[in-house]
Motif scaffolding. Structure first.
Motif, PDB file in Angstrom:
ATOM      1  N   ILE A  97      11.437 -63.877  31.249  1.00 57.63           N
ATOM      2  CA  ILE A  97      11.351 -62.489  31.718  1.00 57.63           C
ATOM      3  C   ILE A  97      12.000 -62.356  33.082  1.00 57.63           C
ATOM      4  N   TRP A 145      15.805 -62.761  32.872  1.00 61.26           N
ATOM      5  CA  TRP A 145      16.511 -61.577  32.371  1.00 61.26           C
ATOM      6  C   TRP A 145      16.533 -60.471  33.416  1.00 61.26           C
ATOM      7  N   VAL A 146      15.404 -60.228  34.060  1.00 62.50           N
ATOM      8  CA  VAL A 146      15.329 -59.156  35.054  1.00 62.50           C
ATOM      9  C   VAL A 146      16.265 -59.429  36.224  1.00 62.50           C
ATOM     10  N   TYR A 199      13.257 -54.665  29.842  1.00 63.84           N
ATOM     11  CA  TYR A 199      13.088 -55.955  29.163  1.00 63.84           C
ATOM     12  C   TYR A 199      12.215 -55.804  27.924  1.00 63.84           C
ATOM     13  N   ARG A 237      13.142 -56.731  24.097  1.00 69.17           N
ATOM     14  CA  ARG A 237      12.308 -57.690  23.364  1.00 69.17           C
ATOM     15  C   ARG A 237      11.732 -57.061  22.095  1.00 69.17           C
TER      16      ARG A 237
END
Length: 360
Positions: free
Chosen positions: A315, A318-319, A347, A351
């Motif tokens: 997480i 990705w952020v 995100y 997902r």
């Protein structure tokens, strides 16, 4: 036969943007989810704007455009507006016609204050989470918590003594002069950033360099790796534990839960705080001075939590990389926190799209 290179382009097109976007394009399921979320936020949008005066740019379009900036790692709102001018896919996603006029890039800055005032990022995140709950994608029993540093939009040169009247940079050296602070002891108690006073000097661990930063926190459910809560706080040594306990306390329901974490959470203040909230701390155990013992580590559930908890790093990865939060482009705790929460919503949407596609 060789095709002829036509110099004169056709003046009209009778194909709509909707028809030009492939049916299996990855943005289609995200747009469907976003449209449902924005429909749920319609009462909030009505409250934000006056019933009289000139019509404003719809907040739905601003939020869809901001979401594209996160999803496609567009580094500035100027570039986002440029893309909206000629990118057919972006126009379709935002809801603009082929001939629709694109607003100025300053529109985002002017409207962000209104969006922050009404906590639209929080409402958008909660609506995204509610969508995941209705789809049965969120666990109610097993969670993981972690924190990360978000580098502030401020130079180390701006970290100056508090109360120093001479805040101007040296006269020599041009617009980016050299500043020698070697040998000086600089602490948050005695210094602050003149660029972003909310930024704090902190390093993540031993051997790491100290940076001006904020601290982002996330609470992940372990079933599908979705974010169920998040925070952005001032960076200090206790922020991770305090934010984690606050997020755990806000979890709905009365059933017994487990909360995983790395070794940084293996401290009495966190473990005891989790137990008071009727939860079990499945944190990684320190070699010496651990706050948990065999009563926790002997169970198979503990080993599963230790394996799954590492997914929370995906997480943050990705952020920071895609979502552009490795080094924030905004200043101040409130603005950076708004963007951090909005990136977490993005995100979750990506997902959820992958989960729904995987299950057909």
């Amino acid at each position: 036969m060789r095709g002829e290179d036509q110099k004169q382009q056709a003046m009209f097109s009778y194909v709509s943007p909707e028809a030009r976007v492939p049916k299996d394009h990855p943005l289609r399921p995200i747009k469907t989810m976003v449209d449902n979320i924005l429909d749920d936020l319609e009462p909030l949008f009505r409250e934000m704007y006056s019933h009289t005066g000139r019509p404003s740019i719809p907040p739905e379009q601003l939020l869809r455009a901001s979401l594209l900036q996160v999803l496609y790692s567009i580094r500035s709102e100027r570039m986002l507006v440029e893309q909206l001018e000629y990118n057919l896919l972006f126009r379709w996603f935002v809801g603009l016609s082929m001939d629709g006029k694109i607003w100025n890039h300053s529109t985002f800055s002017k409207n962000r204050d209104r969006l922050m005032q009404f906590e639209v990022a929080t409402a958008f995140f909660q609506a995204t989470k509610a969508l995941a709950q209705r789809a049965g994608l969120v666990s109610k029993e097993h969670f993981t918590v972690d924190g990360t540093l978000i580098e502030a939009w401020a130079s180390m040169k701006s970290f100056r003594p508090k109360g120093d009247q001479n805040q101007d940079p040296p006269a020599n050296g041009g617009r980016n002069p050299e500043v020698d602070f070697k040998g000086q002891q600089r602490k948050n108690d005695t210094h602050h950033s003149t660029t972003d006073p909310d930024a704090r000097l902190l390093k993540k661990g031993k051997g790491k360099e100290a940076k001006l930063c904020f601290m982002g926190h996330a609470l992940m459910e372990n079933r599908n790796g979705l974010v169920v809560d998040n925070r952005l706080s001032l960076a200090n040594g206790t922020a991770e534990w305090e934010a984690a306990l606050e997020m755990i306390e806000n979890l709905p329901g009365t059933n017994r839960i487990t909360v995983g974490g790395d070794k940084g959470y293996d401290v009495p203040v966190f473990v005891e705080g989790v137990r008071k909230l009727l939860a079990t701390a499945h944190v990684a155990q320190k070699e010496k001075g651990s706050a948990i013992d065999g009563r926790t580590t002997r169970h198979e559930g503990y080993r599963i939590s230790q394996r799954v908890r590492k997914c929370i790093e995906e997480i943050f990865g990705w952020v920071k990389t895609t979502g552009g939060m490795r080094k924030t482009r905004h200043r101040g705790l409130e603005r950076v926190g708004w963007m951090f929460e909005f990136s977490m919503s993005a995100y979750n949407l990506v997902r959820m799209r992958n989960l729904i596609w995987a299950t057909g």
